[in-house]
Design an enzyme around this catalytic site. Structure first.
Site, PDB file in Angstrom:
ATOM      1  CE  LYS A  22     -13.517   6.835  31.194  1.00  0.00           C
ATOM      2  NZ  LYS A  22     -14.136   8.096  31.621  1.00  0.00           N
ATOM      3  CG  ASN A  23     -10.766  10.133  31.757  1.00  0.00           C
ATOM      4  OD1 ASN A  23     -11.858   9.715  31.371  1.00  0.00           O
ATOM      5  ND2 ASN A  23     -10.392  10.084  33.022  1.00  0.00           N
ATOM      6  CB  CYS A 115     -21.814  11.855  39.861  1.00  0.00           C
ATOM      7  SG  CYS A 115     -20.540  10.697  39.444  1.00  0.00           S
ATOM      8  NE  ARG A 120     -17.079  13.710  39.073  1.00  0.00           N
ATOM      9  CZ  ARG A 120     -16.744  12.773  38.184  1.00  0.00           C
ATOM     10  NH1 ARG A 120     -17.442  11.670  38.112  1.00  0.00           N
ATOM     11  NH2 ARG A 120     -15.737  12.954  37.374  1.00  0.00           N
ATOM     12  CG  ASP A 304      -9.966   8.439  37.470  1.00  0.00           C
ATOM     13  OD1 ASP A 304     -10.826   8.713  38.333  1.00  0.00           O
ATOM     14  OD2 ASP A 304      -9.960   8.952  36.331  1.00  0.00           O
ATOM     15  CB  ILE A 326      -9.943  14.075  43.825  1.00  0.00           C
ATOM     16  CG1 ILE A 326      -8.413  14.020  43.807  1.00  0.00           C
ATOM     17  CG2 ILE A 326     -10.497  14.818  42.599  1.00  0.00           C
ATOM     18  CD1 ILE A 326      -7.699  15.335  43.645  1.00  0.00           C
ATOM     19  NE  ARG A 396     -19.569   5.631  32.326  1.00  0.00           N
ATOM     20  CZ  ARG A 396     -19.528   6.636  33.186  1.00  0.00           C
ATOM     21  NH1 ARG A 396     -20.004   6.465  34.398  1.00  0.00           N
ATOM     22  NH2 ARG A 396     -19.036   7.797  32.854  1.00  0.00           N
TER      23      ARG A 396
HETATM   24  C1  UD1 Z   1     -11.863  14.080  35.381  1.00  0.00           C
HETATM   25  C2  UD1 Z   1     -11.846  12.651  34.892  1.00  0.00           C
HETATM   26  C3  UD1 Z   1     -12.117  11.712  36.052  1.00  0.00           C
HETATM   27  C4  UD1 Z   1     -11.125  11.966  37.191  1.00  0.00           C
HETATM   28  C5  UD1 Z   1     -11.111  13.446  37.575  1.00  0.00           C
HETATM   29  C6  UD1 Z   1     -10.029  13.789  38.581  1.00  0.00           C
HETATM   30  C7  UD1 Z   1     -12.589  12.812  32.598  1.00  0.00           C
HETATM   31  C8  UD1 Z   1     -13.663  12.570  31.611  1.00  0.00           C
HETATM   32  N1  UD1 Z   1     -12.862  12.500  33.883  1.00  0.00           N
HETATM   33  O1  UD1 Z   1     -13.168  14.341  35.873  1.00  0.00           O
HETATM   34  O2  UD1 Z   1     -11.990  10.372  35.583  1.00  0.00           O
HETATM   35  O3  UD1 Z   1     -11.509  11.218  38.321  1.00  0.00           O
HETATM   36  O4  UD1 Z   1     -10.884  14.258  36.404  1.00  0.00           O
HETATM   37  O5  UD1 Z   1      -8.783  13.426  38.085  1.00  0.00           O
HETATM   38  O6  UD1 Z   1     -11.508  13.247  32.272  1.00  0.00           O
HETATM   39  N2  UD1 Z   1     -15.219  20.451  40.870  1.00  0.00           N
HETATM   40  C9  UD1 Z   1     -15.987  21.504  41.321  1.00  0.00           C
HETATM   41  N3  UD1 Z   1     -16.479  22.385  40.411  1.00  0.00           N
HETATM   42  C10 UD1 Z   1     -16.244  22.259  39.080  1.00  0.00           C
HETATM   43  C11 UD1 Z   1     -15.468  21.201  38.620  1.00  0.00           C
HETATM   44  C12 UD1 Z   1     -14.958  20.299  39.540  1.00  0.00           C
HETATM   45  O7  UD1 Z   1     -16.224  21.657  42.530  1.00  0.00           O
HETATM   46  O8  UD1 Z   1     -16.751  23.099  38.301  1.00  0.00           O
HETATM   47  C13 UD1 Z   1     -14.655  19.494  41.842  1.00  0.00           C
HETATM   48  C14 UD1 Z   1     -15.144  18.071  41.641  1.00  0.00           C
HETATM   49  O9  UD1 Z   1     -16.361  17.842  42.290  1.00  0.00           O
HETATM   50  C15 UD1 Z   1     -13.997  17.280  42.233  1.00  0.00           C
HETATM   51  C16 UD1 Z   1     -12.769  18.109  41.867  1.00  0.00           C
HETATM   52  O10 UD1 Z   1     -13.255  19.407  41.590  1.00  0.00           O
HETATM   53  O11 UD1 Z   1     -14.127  17.232  43.622  1.00  0.00           O
HETATM   54  C17 UD1 Z   1     -11.984  17.632  40.671  1.00  0.00           C
HETATM   55  O12 UD1 Z   1     -12.878  17.424  39.602  1.00  0.00           O
HETATM   56  P1  UD1 Z   1     -12.426  17.502  38.070  1.00  0.00           P
HETATM   57  O13 UD1 Z   1     -10.934  17.527  37.989  1.00  0.00           O
HETATM   58  O14 UD1 Z   1     -13.162  18.612  37.431  1.00  0.00           O
HETATM   59  O15 UD1 Z   1     -12.956  16.129  37.521  1.00  0.00           O
HETATM   60  P2  UD1 Z   1     -13.659  15.832  36.134  1.00  0.00           P
HETATM   61  O16 UD1 Z   1     -13.088  16.720  35.075  1.00  0.00           O
HETATM   62  O17 UD1 Z   1     -15.124  15.776  36.328  1.00  0.00           O
END
Ligand code: UD1
Length: 416
Positions: A22-23, A115, A120, A304, A326, A396
């Site tokens: 999915k991701n 969320c 996030r 995850d 995370i 999902r």
């Molecule tokens: C992706 C995955 C999700 C997984 C996560 C971490 C998809 C669709 N989703 O989510 O299943 O749990 O990676 O492996 O691939 N953060 C910020 N600012 C930002 C972006 C992120 O502060 O602009 C923080 C987030 O709140 C979190 C951390 O960084 O605490 C990691 O998030 P991120 O790796 O970006 O997760 P996603 O890409 O949303």
């Protein structure tokens, strides 16, 4: 609303075919915005999140036509707004921002709201695009972005690892003017899959699999065909299902190299993993031991998999500690597992799990995607009947859960 009813206590035995990730599929689908030509993705799972992404792309003008496990994307961008009604369903909708900006110089994308698993934010996505010359305003809950002169290559150093920000900037940089360097980039297998697809579309990217990605922008990208890699989180989840029921499952199509940290922890807990042709086998004949884990970006233990591993630790001998680094609010499965007889206490970002001999069936509620499956796992191991409500969370990201588990002996059914 659907529920899932499980009567626990059956050791699972058989073969489970792992679906496409999915991701990986989500960012790969948004690559359809990067070209006028046809992008054909194969090994696409049937999942609610992918249907949401297809709906989003369609309203941008990119048709997403499924045929079996193949998804064909094509069309011209006719609309650059990603509306709240779709984005609120799925945070990954923010992944259209980079491609739209790079391709047509403008995008208006609803800010993903709060969320269930933490605040996030998307600040890293926005700062990176600003460094590439985009003008970004926040207006009435939307990100208004424009780059009338196009995006320019830049050096971007992420203060911490973000999967989504790495993906958004990779796609944007592929069509930017000049060279972009992403430092402290995410190294998840889904990122490498995206890089492979972008290269097949004509992008110039170096550093695949490392934390430094160097992208030399090109003027246009072309169509391509790309097979999506197997879902490592689905794989790890079913590995936990074999382990928690004391069963024997062959996970077909599964790739051990994407699951190093999880397989290591499972082995430490007493689970036996054996490589087979086209997959691997997971068995457990003896007891489980408590093992400490800490979630980290890849190649560390994935966040995850945290909820599913916790369900396993709930029935292990001795105590274990699971630390979530995370996301700040990712223990919502704990009270539900405790309702089934688990003994788990949360202290800040760590959970202490004192293993119990048996869980007991109960009515519980799914709170997010992976948390839902931790309850399925607990239900499979528990004595008696477990009913899990709000299973739309499960749909999902897990394809055909009841069918896959029932084929291996689980007593599981969906009830309306
Ligand atoms: C992706 C995955 C999700 C997984 C996560 C971490 C998809 C669709 N989703 O989510 O299943 O749990 O990676 O492996 O691939 N953060 C910020 N600012 C930002 C972006 C992120 O502060 O602009 C923080 C987030 O709140 C979190 C951390 O960084 O605490 C990691 O998030 P991120 O790796 O970006 O997760 P996603 O890409 O949303």
């Amino acid at each position: 609303m659907d529920s899932i009813r499980i009567t626990g206590g059956v050791p699972l035995s058989g073969t489970i075919a792992i679906s496409g990730a999915k991701n990986a599929a989500l960012p790969l689908m948004t690559c359809g915005l990067l070209t006028d030509e046809r992008l054909v993705l194969s090994n696409v799972a049937k999942l609610a999140d992918l249907a949401t992404m297809a709906e989003l792309l369609t309203q941008h003008g990119i048709a997403a036509e499924p045929e079996g496990r193949t998804l064909s994307l094509g069309g011209r961008i006719t609309n650059t707004e990603a509306p709240y009604d779709i984005v609120r369903k799925m945070r990954a909708s923010i992944l259209v921002l980079g491609p739209l900006l790079a391709r047509v110089g403008e995008a208006r994308v609803s800010l993903p709201g709060g969320c269930a698993i933490g605040t996030r934010p998307v600040d890293l996505h926005l700062k990176g695009l600003e460094a590439m010359g985009a003008k970004i305003k926040l207006d009435s809950g939307y990100v208004d972005a424009s780059a009338p002169q196009g995006l320019k290559g830049a050096t971007i150093v992420f203060p911490f690892v973000s999967v989504g920000a790495t993906e958004n900037l990779l796609m944007a940089a592929s069509l930017a003017d000049g060279v972009t360097t992403l430092k402290n980039a995410a190294r998840e297998p889904e990122i490498s899959d995206l890089v492979h697809c972008l290269i097949a579309m004509g992008a110039k990217i170096e550093g695949i699999g490392t934390d430094t990605l160097v992208i030399e922008g090109v003027k246009t990208l072309h169509g391509a065909e790309h097979p999506i890699l197997p879902d490592r989180i689905e794989t790890g989840t079913y590995a936990c299902a074999a382990a928690i029921t004391g069963g024997d499952l062959l996970l077909q199509n599964a790739r051990m190299e994407d699951l190093g940290a999880v397989l290591h922890s499972l082995t430490d807990a007493g689970v036996v993993i054996t490589e087979e042709q086209n997959g691997f086998r997971v068995t457990r004949a003896n007891g489980l031991h408590g093992v400490d884990v800490m979630t980290e970006p890849f190649p560390g233990f994935p966040t995850d998999m945290q909820a599913q591993f916790m369900a396993l630790m709930a029935v292990a001998d001795g105590a274990s500690m699971i630390t979530e680094t995370i996301f700040e609010n990712r223990f919502m499965h704990v009270p539900e597992l405790n309702r089934m007889g688990a003994r788990i206490n949360v202290h800040g970002s760590s959970a202490i799990i004192r293993g119990v001999k048996k869980l007991s069936g109960a009515q519980v509620m799914a709170t997010d995607l992976r948390a839902s499956f931790s309850l399925v796992l607990a239900g499979l191991a528990a004595e008696g009947e477990t009913t899990i409500s709000r299973v739309y969370h499960l749909d999902r990201g897990y394809e055909a859960v009841e069918q896959k588990l029932a084929a291996c002996g689980a007593r599981i059914e969906r009830v309306n």
